[in-house]
Design a protein around this motif. Structure first.
Motif, PDB file in Angstrom:
ATOM      1  N   LEU A 242       0.824  -1.208   0.000  1.00  0.00           N
ATOM      2  CA  LEU A 242       0.000   0.000   0.000  1.00  0.00           C
ATOM      3  C   LEU A 242       0.859   1.259   0.000  1.00  0.00           C
ATOM      4  N   VAL A 243       1.927   1.238   0.786  1.00  0.00           N
ATOM      5  CA  VAL A 243       2.828   2.389   0.851  1.00  0.00           C
ATOM      6  C   VAL A 243       3.518   2.606  -0.488  1.00  0.00           C
ATOM      7  N   ASP A 244       4.030   1.522  -1.072  1.00  0.00           N
ATOM      8  CA  ASP A 244       4.798   1.631  -2.318  1.00  0.00           C
ATOM      9  C   ASP A 244       3.931   2.051  -3.503  1.00  0.00           C
ATOM     10  N   GLU A 245       2.681   1.613  -3.521  1.00  0.00           N
ATOM     11  CA  GLU A 245       1.816   1.883  -4.672  1.00  0.00           C
ATOM     12  C   GLU A 245       0.958   3.130  -4.483  1.00  0.00           C
ATOM     13  N   HIS A 246       1.068   3.786  -3.339  1.00  0.00           N
ATOM     14  CA  HIS A 246       0.228   4.958  -3.074  1.00  0.00           C
ATOM     15  C   HIS A 246       0.544   6.095  -4.046  1.00  0.00           C
ATOM     16  N   VAL A 247      -0.490   6.729  -4.541  1.00  0.00           N
ATOM     17  CA  VAL A 247      -0.348   7.883  -5.435  1.00  0.00           C
ATOM     18  C   VAL A 247      -0.463   9.146  -4.593  1.00  0.00           C
ATOM     19  N   GLY A 248       0.650   9.797  -4.371  1.00  0.00           N
ATOM     20  CA  GLY A 248       0.694  10.972  -3.522  1.00  0.00           C
ATOM     21  C   GLY A 248       0.317  12.250  -4.240  1.00  0.00           C
ATOM     22  N   PRO A 249       0.335  13.379  -3.529  1.00  0.00           N
ATOM     23  CA  PRO A 249      -0.096  14.665  -4.114  1.00  0.00           C
ATOM     24  C   PRO A 249       0.682  15.067  -5.355  1.00  0.00           C
ATOM     25  N   ASP A 250       1.999  14.819  -5.388  1.00  0.00           N
ATOM     26  CA  ASP A 250       2.794  15.243  -6.544  1.00  0.00           C
ATOM     27  C   ASP A 250       2.372  14.504  -7.807  1.00  0.00           C
ATOM     28  N   ARG A 251       2.181  13.198  -7.670  1.00  0.00           N
ATOM     29  CA  ARG A 251       1.767  12.448  -8.859  1.00  0.00           C
ATOM     30  C   ARG A 251       0.330  12.773  -9.232  1.00  0.00           C
ATOM     31  N   ARG A 252      -0.521  13.002  -8.253  1.00  0.00           N
ATOM     32  CA  ARG A 252      -1.899  13.400  -8.575  1.00  0.00           C
ATOM     33  C   ARG A 252      -1.907  14.715  -9.338  1.00  0.00           C
ATOM     34  N   LYS A 253      -1.016  15.629  -8.975  1.00  0.00           N
ATOM     35  CA  LYS A 253      -0.911  16.904  -9.706  1.00  0.00           C
ATOM     36  C   LYS A 253      -0.468  16.652 -11.138  1.00  0.00           C
ATOM     37  N   ALA A 254       0.508  15.755 -11.319  1.00  0.00           N
ATOM     38  CA  ALA A 254       0.966  15.423 -12.672  1.00  0.00           C
ATOM     39  C   ALA A 254      -0.158  14.779 -13.472  1.00  0.00           C
ATOM     40  N   MET A 255      -0.958  13.945 -12.825  1.00  0.00           N
ATOM     41  CA  MET A 255      -2.085  13.320 -13.510  1.00  0.00           C
ATOM     42  C   MET A 255      -3.129  14.354 -13.920  1.00  0.00           C
ATOM     43  N   ASP A 256      -3.330  15.377 -13.089  1.00  0.00           N
ATOM     44  CA  ASP A 256      -4.263  16.441 -13.439  1.00  0.00           C
ATOM     45  C   ASP A 256      -3.797  17.188 -14.688  1.00  0.00           C
ATOM     46  N   ASP A 257      -2.482  17.324 -14.847  1.00  0.00           N
ATOM     47  CA  ASP A 257      -1.932  18.158 -15.917  1.00  0.00           C
ATOM     48  C   ASP A 257      -1.717  17.405 -17.227  1.00  0.00           C
ATOM     49  N   HIS A 258      -1.579  16.073 -17.183  1.00  0.00           N
ATOM     50  CA  HIS A 258      -1.181  15.336 -18.378  1.00  0.00           C
ATOM     51  C   HIS A 258      -2.015  14.069 -18.557  1.00  0.00           C
ATOM     52  N   LEU A 259      -2.581  13.907 -19.742  1.00  0.00           N
ATOM     53  CA  LEU A 259      -3.383  12.726 -20.029  1.00  0.00           C
ATOM     54  C   LEU A 259      -2.553  11.454 -19.943  1.00  0.00           C
ATOM     55  N   HIS A 260      -1.310  11.494 -20.433  1.00  0.00           N
ATOM     56  CA  HIS A 260      -0.507  10.269 -20.453  1.00  0.00           C
ATOM     57  C   HIS A 260      -0.203   9.771 -19.042  1.00  0.00           C
ATOM     58  N   GLU A 261      -0.195  10.671 -18.052  1.00  0.00           N
ATOM     59  CA  GLU A 261       0.000  10.235 -16.670  1.00  0.00           C
ATOM     60  C   GLU A 261      -1.255   9.512 -16.155  1.00  0.00           C
ATOM     61  N   LYS A 262      -2.420  10.001 -16.560  1.00  0.00           N
ATOM     62  CA  LYS A 262      -3.655   9.325 -16.152  1.00  0.00           C
ATOM     63  C   LYS A 262      -3.764   7.954 -16.809  1.00  0.00           C
ATOM     64  N   THR A 263      -3.447   7.864 -18.101  1.00  0.00           N
ATOM     65  CA  THR A 263      -3.546   6.569 -18.779  1.00  0.00           C
ATOM     66  C   THR A 263      -2.502   5.589 -18.242  1.00  0.00           C
ATOM     67  N   LYS A 264      -1.345   6.096 -17.843  1.00  0.00           N
ATOM     68  CA  LYS A 264      -0.331   5.228 -17.233  1.00  0.00           C
ATOM     69  C   LYS A 264      -0.852   4.638 -15.923  1.00  0.00           C
ATOM     70  N   PHE A 265      -1.482   5.474 -15.107  1.00  0.00           N
ATOM     71  CA  PHE A 265      -2.043   5.026 -13.829  1.00  0.00           C
ATOM     72  C   PHE A 265      -3.126   3.970 -14.053  1.00  0.00           C
ATOM     73  N   LEU A 266      -4.010   4.213 -15.026  1.00  0.00           N
ATOM     74  CA  LEU A 266      -5.094   3.270 -15.287  1.00  0.00           C
ATOM     75  C   LEU A 266      -4.576   1.970 -15.889  1.00  0.00           C
ATOM     76  N   MET A 267      -3.486   2.047 -16.637  1.00  0.00           N
ATOM     77  CA  MET A 267      -2.869   0.822 -17.146  1.00  0.00           C
ATOM     78  C   MET A 267      -2.295   0.000 -15.991  1.00  0.00           C
ATOM     79  N   GLN A 268      -1.670   0.676 -15.034  1.00  0.00           N
ATOM     80  CA  GLN A 268      -1.121  -0.023 -13.865  1.00  0.00           C
ATOM     81  C   GLN A 268      -2.219  -0.660 -13.026  1.00  0.00           C
TER      82      GLN A 268
END
Length: 471
Positions: A242-268
């Protein structure tokens, strides 16, 4: 509104005893209690709207109107909209939220009116029991005690409230506009359809990502577990993951700004396949090429719109949000993702074989343009049979551009073979688009030079004509 007052504790759990304490306090103590334990009003029904009695409306219509009120007035804390869903899987997920103090779920008939003093609904309560012999006590960390609030109930949750984020009042309208533009058949409308499709996909992908993020353990709990582990403490394998796979604020911000970050997360998370992610990311780039750069052929845009419509329809039908209702001026039943599925491709003959032939034609045309540009570049460079250019040519931008074109001559047979192979890619739309995208990436690197050479040749031709005319 019909609703309930609630108070959360510091761990993000519903704390009924704190609410009771608020009721018991008076005077200055009441003011201090309000600051220390702020209350929220959770609304779950609408009884009057702009002076109109809504109790006779069916629940589905009252719910849609209630969400419209929250969206129109941009209501946020201390106002909260009770989550609602018709998805059984989502309800099962909610029933695991006992750790945040949730007692259970309420079932209401979508067509029932609101009947005061009559229980027209059913409540399913979560009951957790266990037997134990207490022989001693040690301080228990809250993750060990199961007190791990998920993100929507955490004070540091940085998403828009789940309910407000699920307002889709414009979705059916946007789908209708996409169809209208695509069916118009001209270049301008195809470009607009591609832009609208890209926006629709971004919204669905964003909602899907937020729905997944909402079930994470709160950031504060993850940080406590990480500090405990870093200081030498031992976490279970599940907690460590849970700790290792947690999506923290910095990555959530990157996901807000870039579609490819969101699709990467959904692929994972297994929501998208690697091929689907690659196709969606590339179609997003095609949208930019059509809108910002104007570098796509009109015929190609038309075929990309058709492919995007098919893929977007798949995403809309597959999406399972936490709460899905559509507010509308029409008192019709609530729209669900399953009802929307098929609207984007209604009346369209999705023939993968025919699409394969068209994408083959696009690729062959582009490869042929590169072949002709390479031949012209080699001629201008004076390339001999050994592949060596005239050494007396100046080393300037023009010569470097021509040399770059000449250097890709060895890749032309491979590109031609890839273009011809597209005709046989008829098993699926994704299976067709992947090889086209791979070839497209290779060609896109050299095509700016091809277009620049065409412009130079046109300028030379116009200059020669002007000289003949004596201008």
């Amino acid at each position: 509104m019909d609703g309930e007052l609630v108070v959360w504790d510091a761990a993000g759990r519903l704390a009924f005893e704190r609410l009771q304490n608020r009721f018991a306090r008076r005077g200055a103590g009441s003011a201090r209690a309000a600051e220390e334990c702020p209350a929220h009003f959770v609304a779950f029904d609408l009884l009057r709207l702009s002076g109109t009695d809504t109790t006779g409306w069916p629940y589905r219509r009252r719910r849609a109107a209630l969400e419209s009120v929250f969206a129109a007035r941009r209501l946020s804390a201390p106002w909260a909209l009770c989550p609602s869903t018709t998805e059984a899987d989502v309800v099962r997920e909610w029933l695991t939220w006992a750790s945040v103090g949730m007692e259970g779920v309420v079932f209401k008939q979508l067509n029932d009116a609101y009947r005061p003093s009559v229980m027209g609904w059913q409540k399913y309560k979560v009951r957790e029991t266990s037997e134990a012999a207490v022989t001693g006590g040690l301080p228990v960390r809250r993750w060990e005690a199961g007190a791990m609030p998920t993100q929507p109930f955490a004070s540091d949750w940085d998403r828009v409230t789940v309910q407000q984020a699920e307002q889709w009042t414009w979705l059916a309208v946007e789908i209708a506009e996409i169809r209208r533009c695509a069916e118009a058949g001209d270049q301008a409308h195809n470009r607009l359809a591609l832009i609208l499709l890209d926006h629709l996909v971004e919204v669905v992908i964003g909602r899907e990502a937020n729905a997944r993020l909402a079930f994470q353990v709160a950031d504060s709990v993850i940080e406590e577990m990480r500090e405990f582990r870093d200081s030498g403490g031992q976490l279970t394998e599940q907690l460590s993951r849970l700790v290792d796979e947690h999506v923290g604020p910095d990555r959530r911000k990157a996901m807000d700004d870039h579609l490819h970050e969101k699709t990467k997360f959904l692929m994972q998370k297994g929501v998208l396949t690697a091929q689907e992610r690659e196709v969606l990311d590339r179609l997003h780039q095609y949208r930019n090429a059509a809108y910002h750069q104007d570098t796509l052929e009109p015929d190609l845009i038309s075929d990309l719109v058709l492919a995007y419509r098919v893929l977007a329809d798949e995403l809309v039908g597959r999406h399972k949000p936490i709460a899905w209702t559509m507010a509308s001026s029409d008192p019709a039943p609530v729209v669900t993702p399953q009802q929307l599925r098929g609207q984007l491709v209604e009346g369209v003959d999705v023939d993968v074989k025919a699409m394969a032939c068209r994408f083959h034609a696009h690729a062959v045309k582009r490869v042929q343009a590169v072949i002709e540009a390479v031949a012209t570049a080699q001629q201008l460079l004076g390339v001999n049979s050994s592949g060596e250019a005239d050494a007396s040519l100046p080393d300037d931008d023009m010569a470097r551009m021509l040399t770059g074109l000449s250097d890709v001559s060895k890749q032309l047979p491979s590109w031609g073979k890839q273009a011809e192979g597209l005709k046989s890619k008829t098993s699926s739309l994704t299976g067709l688009l992947i090889p086209f995208i791979n070839l497209d990436r290779s060609l896109s690197r050299i095509e700016p030079s091809v277009r620049r050479l065409d412009m130079i040749l046109d300028w030379w031709e116009q200059r020669r004509i002007d000289e003949l005319r004596g201008k």
